[in-house]
Motif scaffolding. Sequence first.
Motif, PDB file in Angstrom:
ATOM      1  N   ILE A  42       0.876  -1.190  -0.019  1.00  0.00           N
ATOM      2  CA  ILE A  42       0.042   0.071   0.010  1.00  0.00           C
ATOM      3  C   ILE A  42       1.164   1.141  -0.018  1.00  0.00           C
ATOM      4  O   ILE A  42       1.620   1.479   0.875  1.00  0.00           O
ATOM      5  N   LEU A  43       0.724   2.038  -0.821  1.00  0.00           N
ATOM      6  CA  LEU A  43       1.193   3.217  -1.017  1.00  0.00           C
ATOM      7  C   LEU A  43       0.446   4.556  -1.204  1.00  0.00           C
ATOM      8  O   LEU A  43      -0.577   4.429  -2.135  1.00  0.00           O
ATOM      9  N   GLY A  44       0.339   5.541  -0.729  1.00  0.00           N
ATOM     10  CA  GLY A  44      -0.608   6.581  -0.710  1.00  0.00           C
ATOM     11  C   GLY A  44      -0.987   7.333   0.494  1.00  0.00           C
ATOM     12  O   GLY A  44      -0.535   7.217   1.524  1.00  0.00           O
ATOM     13  N   SER A  45      -2.352   7.550   0.309  1.00  0.00           N
ATOM     14  CA  SER A  45      -2.924   8.172   1.146  1.00  0.00           C
ATOM     15  C   SER A  45      -3.081   7.545   2.433  1.00  0.00           C
ATOM     16  O   SER A  45      -3.560   6.375   2.251  1.00  0.00           O
ATOM     17  N   LYS A  91       7.867   9.326  -0.483  1.00  0.00           N
ATOM     18  CA  LYS A  91       9.166   9.543  -0.630  1.00  0.00           C
ATOM     19  C   LYS A  91       9.510   8.956  -1.966  1.00  0.00           C
ATOM     20  O   LYS A  91       9.571   7.877  -2.240  1.00  0.00           O
ATOM     21  N   GLY A  92      10.408   9.944  -2.885  1.00  0.00           N
ATOM     22  CA  GLY A  92      10.912   9.382  -4.002  1.00  0.00           C
ATOM     23  C   GLY A  92      10.302   9.302  -5.230  1.00  0.00           C
ATOM     24  O   GLY A  92      10.497   8.852  -6.135  1.00  0.00           O
ATOM     25  N   MET A  93       8.630   9.420  -4.965  1.00  0.00           N
ATOM     26  CA  MET A  93       7.810   9.314  -6.237  1.00  0.00           C
ATOM     27  C   MET A  93       8.084  10.833  -6.796  1.00  0.00           C
ATOM     28  O   MET A  93       7.815  11.818  -6.195  1.00  0.00           O
ATOM     29  N   LYS A  94       8.117  10.694  -8.168  1.00  0.00           N
ATOM     30  CA  LYS A  94       8.311  11.816  -9.065  1.00  0.00           C
ATOM     31  C   LYS A  94       6.886  11.781  -9.965  1.00  0.00           C
ATOM     32  O   LYS A  94       6.654  10.569 -10.210  1.00  0.00           O
ATOM     33  N   ARG A  95       6.622  13.097 -10.293  1.00  0.00           N
ATOM     34  CA  ARG A  95       5.282  12.908 -11.147  1.00  0.00           C
ATOM     35  C   ARG A  95       5.802  12.464 -12.623  1.00  0.00           C
ATOM     36  O   ARG A  95       7.024  12.348 -12.984  1.00  0.00           O
ATOM     37  N   LEU A 106       3.822   1.288   2.601  1.00  0.00           N
ATOM     38  CA  LEU A 106       5.099   1.840   2.246  1.00  0.00           C
ATOM     39  C   LEU A 106       5.154   3.319   2.141  1.00  0.00           C
ATOM     40  O   LEU A 106       4.400   3.820   1.627  1.00  0.00           O
ATOM     41  N   THR A 107       6.071   3.975   2.681  1.00  0.00           N
ATOM     42  CA  THR A 107       6.206   5.324   2.553  1.00  0.00           C
ATOM     43  C   THR A 107       7.119   5.875   1.823  1.00  0.00           C
ATOM     44  O   THR A 107       7.292   7.057   1.256  1.00  0.00           O
ATOM     45  N   GLU A 108       8.002   4.823   0.964  1.00  0.00           N
ATOM     46  CA  GLU A 108       8.765   5.469  -0.150  1.00  0.00           C
ATOM     47  C   GLU A 108       8.553   4.552  -1.370  1.00  0.00           C
ATOM     48  O   GLU A 108       7.944   3.567  -1.297  1.00  0.00           O
ATOM     49  N   TRP A 109       8.893   5.207  -2.594  1.00  0.00           N
ATOM     50  CA  TRP A 109       8.273   4.826  -3.735  1.00  0.00           C
ATOM     51  C   TRP A 109       8.829   3.444  -4.044  1.00  0.00           C
ATOM     52  O   TRP A 109       9.891   3.135  -3.827  1.00  0.00           O
ATOM     53  N   LEU A 110       8.177   2.611  -4.551  1.00  0.00           N
ATOM     54  CA  LEU A 110       8.160   1.243  -4.916  1.00  0.00           C
ATOM     55  C   LEU A 110       8.381   1.064  -6.295  1.00  0.00           C
ATOM     56  O   LEU A 110       7.596   1.469  -7.395  1.00  0.00           O
TER      57      LEU A 110
END
Length: 186
Positions: free
Chosen positions: A27-30, A77-81, A52-56
């Motif tokens: 789970i990532l996100g909100s 963290k680490g997720m970019k558009r 997960l709080t960091e981009w997978l």
Amino acid sequence: TKTMCALTILLALLSPALAEEGKPVAILGSSWSATIVQQHVLLPNNVRYEYLTEWLAPSEYGKYSVIYLAETLERVKGMKRGAWLDGDTGWQVKEYVRSGGVIVLTGGVYLQLAAGRDLKGIADLIGFERPTGSPKPATYRVLDRTDPVTAPLKKKAYGWQGWSLGVSRLKGARALVGQVDKKGKV
């Protein structure tokens, strides 16, 4: 009622993948959306998960039975558009799904993955090319009651008071629910 309907649909979507022993759900996100899914879907069904709080990276998706990208990825963290537009990423996402993995996108996540409203770059990954939205209350009718996703739904139509996401130019997706207009047509 909206929450339970959404949770029923989510559980139906996840059921085949949840049967895969040994792999947790990612789970990532909100956090609010993740909490609802954790409390009402995963924990009651004894499903292992990792928030997960960091981009997978998509190359890591195979470690999980389901990838749930919840509502917004702004605090990941680490997720970019445009994350699904880079290099081999699209191929990796497709391979994960082809091998039985499930990806659930909710809210505006798809806009972040595509770096804005131009979805052509990821249309084959998400199943549609153009989003349309409506802030007005609407009624949605179940179009295919035989599909495993919609079969558990008890009613033929559901009212929705919040923002609605519609899609057009379906690519690899199939509409299971459609918005009803003033004349009663979908």
